[in-house]
Enzyme design. Sequence first.
Site, PDB file in Angstrom:
ATOM      1  N   ASP A 265       0.881  -1.147   0.000  1.00  0.00           N
ATOM      2  CA  ASP A 265       0.000   0.000   0.000  1.00  0.00           C
ATOM      3  C   ASP A 265       0.929   1.209   0.000  1.00  0.00           C
ATOM      4  O   ASP A 265       2.119   1.098   0.310  1.00  0.00           O
ATOM      5  CB  ASP A 265      -0.943   0.003   1.211  1.00  0.00           C
TER       6      ASP A 265
HETATM    7  C1  BGC Z   1      -4.929   3.243  -0.043  1.00  0.00           C
HETATM    8  C2  BGC Z   1      -4.971   2.257  -1.173  1.00  0.00           C
HETATM    9  C3  BGC Z   1      -4.786   2.982  -2.485  1.00  0.00           C
HETATM   10  C4  BGC Z   1      -3.474   3.732  -2.438  1.00  0.00           C
HETATM   11  C5  BGC Z   1      -3.175   4.513  -3.688  1.00  0.00           C
HETATM   12  C6  BGC Z   1      -3.710   4.138  -0.104  1.00  0.00           C
HETATM   13  O1  BGC Z   1      -3.835   5.184   0.794  1.00  0.00           O
HETATM   14  O2  BGC Z   1      -4.980   2.569   1.182  1.00  0.00           O
HETATM   15  O3  BGC Z   1      -6.179   1.557  -1.166  1.00  0.00           O
HETATM   16  O4  BGC Z   1      -4.863   2.090  -3.554  1.00  0.00           O
HETATM   17  O5  BGC Z   1      -3.513   4.668  -1.373  1.00  0.00           O
HETATM   18  O6  BGC Z   1      -3.994   5.608  -3.818  1.00  0.00           O
END
Ligand code: BGC
Length: 733
Positions: A265
Amino acid sequence: MHKIKLLLVAVISISTLHAQKSMKPSYLDNNQPIEKRVEDALSRMTFDEKVAMCHAQSKFSSPGVPRLGIPQIMMSDGPHGVREEIEWNTWNAAKWTNDSCTAFPALTCLAATFNPKLAYEYGVAVGEEARYRQKDILLGPGVNIYRTPLNGRNFEYMGEDPLLASKMAVPYIHGVQTNGVATCVKHFALNNQEMWRGHIDVQLSDRALYEIYLPAFKAAIEEGKAWSIMGAYNKFRGQHCCHNDLLLNKILKGDWKFDGVVVTDWGGAHDTKEAALNGLDIEMGSYTNGLTSESKFTYNDYYLANPFKKLLKTGEVPMSVLDDKARRILRLIFRTQMMNNRPYGRFVCDEHSNTALNVAQEGIVLLKNQNNFLPVTAGKYKKIAVIGENASRSLTEGGGSSTLKVKYEVSPLAGLKATYGAENIRYAKGYSSGPSVYGRIIEPKENQQKLFDEAVKVAAESDIVFFVGGLNKNHEQDCEAGDRTSMSLPFNQDKLITEILKVNKNVVLVLISGNAVSMPWLKEVPAVLQAWYIGSESGNAISNVVSGRVNPSGKLPFTFGQKLTDYGAHAFGEISYPGDSIKQEYKEDILVGYRWFDTKKIKPLFPFGFGLSYSTFEYGKISADKKTYASTDEIKVSFTLKNTGSVAGAEAVQLYATQEKAPVLRPAKELKAFSKVFLNAGETTTIELSIKAADLAYYDDKTQTWKLDKGNFVLHNAASAGDIKSSVKIQIK
Ligand code: BGC
């Protein structure tokens, strides 16, 4: 003679052509098997090129191998639409003019359809949008289990039941990936709250892990064949999930034989050695503040960049680890951009609007309909009040990473006006909530008392009120990076609804949310609709349902409790939710959602799997094809279902199982199968459902295996977890 010469020339040119063709390196040859292409590409790559692939080169991309013509990987959020372009190195919008997408319903709504076929269509459509926008990885679907109604991201997930989430995620993945676009199943694992998500250390039994929190991920990998997966932010048993040995090496890559790519993530990596050795493949989003490729702190300083190189050079991390990561990343590129006959996708078209509309209409859940108050046909009332901010607010914006810039969004107000005539409708907001801003709350500017009073007045002067409220995508509502602070409706809505009911009893409550809310006014309201976040086609879907053009058939993918402490996650104090800021213990163990409510005999407001229709359905008695089964057998049950109403409709029938006299704690019942059945008025059909006897097993912590006890089990056909129609006893020998 002349002819022979010509023939010779022709033969020579054809064989030169062949020679040229065969000189094409295997990795560029679409007709070669992927594994051969991967090995060929890998053998041509330098050390630096391999390391470069393992980390970001921008906010949403990671490098290919430019020298070899192997393309970079472009990623996008997900999961219910393709996010707008942002700048290469910042979170600012890039302000492109060709990136306004179709907003599909959020995944809670998809789950509520109980219709895997629709999940496939949804996947195809959102995958086409991603493909058209030149994305190689769509960051979704999200399959974290609904543990608490406070979790700010429940709206992005598929509810509280592992079987339902699995059955809906798999076709979504198949659909997306037919486009040559990888899904990235998230957030692996146990990211079941947003509070302290970056560091909270989740403790739970192996049994709860395997029975509740892992099955949807397992199905996504083994049956869905997802090409990538995203690690969660939180820790699990002391290690961050993005480099968690047990989750990534042992379970995902070992037991499930995952051959795709583990992506962090954004900002989920915290340690080079763990990232290198514990199964992470691509690091994204580290040090997100102010990072540019030119700054002092660059992408080369990521854990899996220069620091990784150092460990490889000193031999602390073997080169085979680097090759394994590079192989996986190459495999993903060959499966997507460099695949044979990759389709081109399509973007914002009638077909996608139709898919969005169908999912929305099938996912809306009719929770209450006293004396058939709904449908309200056009022309029945002349003075119609529409009240509530959600009737006119954009609900595709906000919520965090799943925020969307949409080509269009039909608001509930617009939909109701189109259906009942704009001239018959008066709108009053009733309250306002301020803009959707990530990570903070901005108080609204309007005078709230004025909005309140106006709304009550409009309600008093109308024949009927459509109250369109609920939560929204603001911080501490249905939004990433924060949890809700209570189960109540925000922005003074409970009081507003109560006051409206004093002046007008004809209220249709349309709740927009991805979470359960408490309903102190429920007894007084004749009709309640759970309408989720349903995207571009919101207004059309809602007005089609309330006016009876569409017969509702959605069912709840999670339990609506009466109050917060009714939920298992909230029954054991703060250590269970939200934790003590360092760690938390899932004390309710396997008793999540209806498993908790049923076993503890707590009456929910609305049970899991519940949803009304404008038709009525009569269930016949369930019977099984045998009395006794071996552990390897398939169990077939059947029963009749009749549409006893006067309109065509659909019913999601459910099969639950109970083990009698189990040697370990087992939930009162568990969902084992379901099917969505469409029937004309008066039509009867026979429904056959089959499960494996092995599906009745539980995970045995002691032996670390699934165990099926001999003895009696009861199978129930049901309209919801709260409405068992009949039962049949079987025996496992
Ligand atoms: C989220 C993810 C997301 C990523 C990219 C993170 O803060 O938890 O689900 O895909 O950001 O935007």
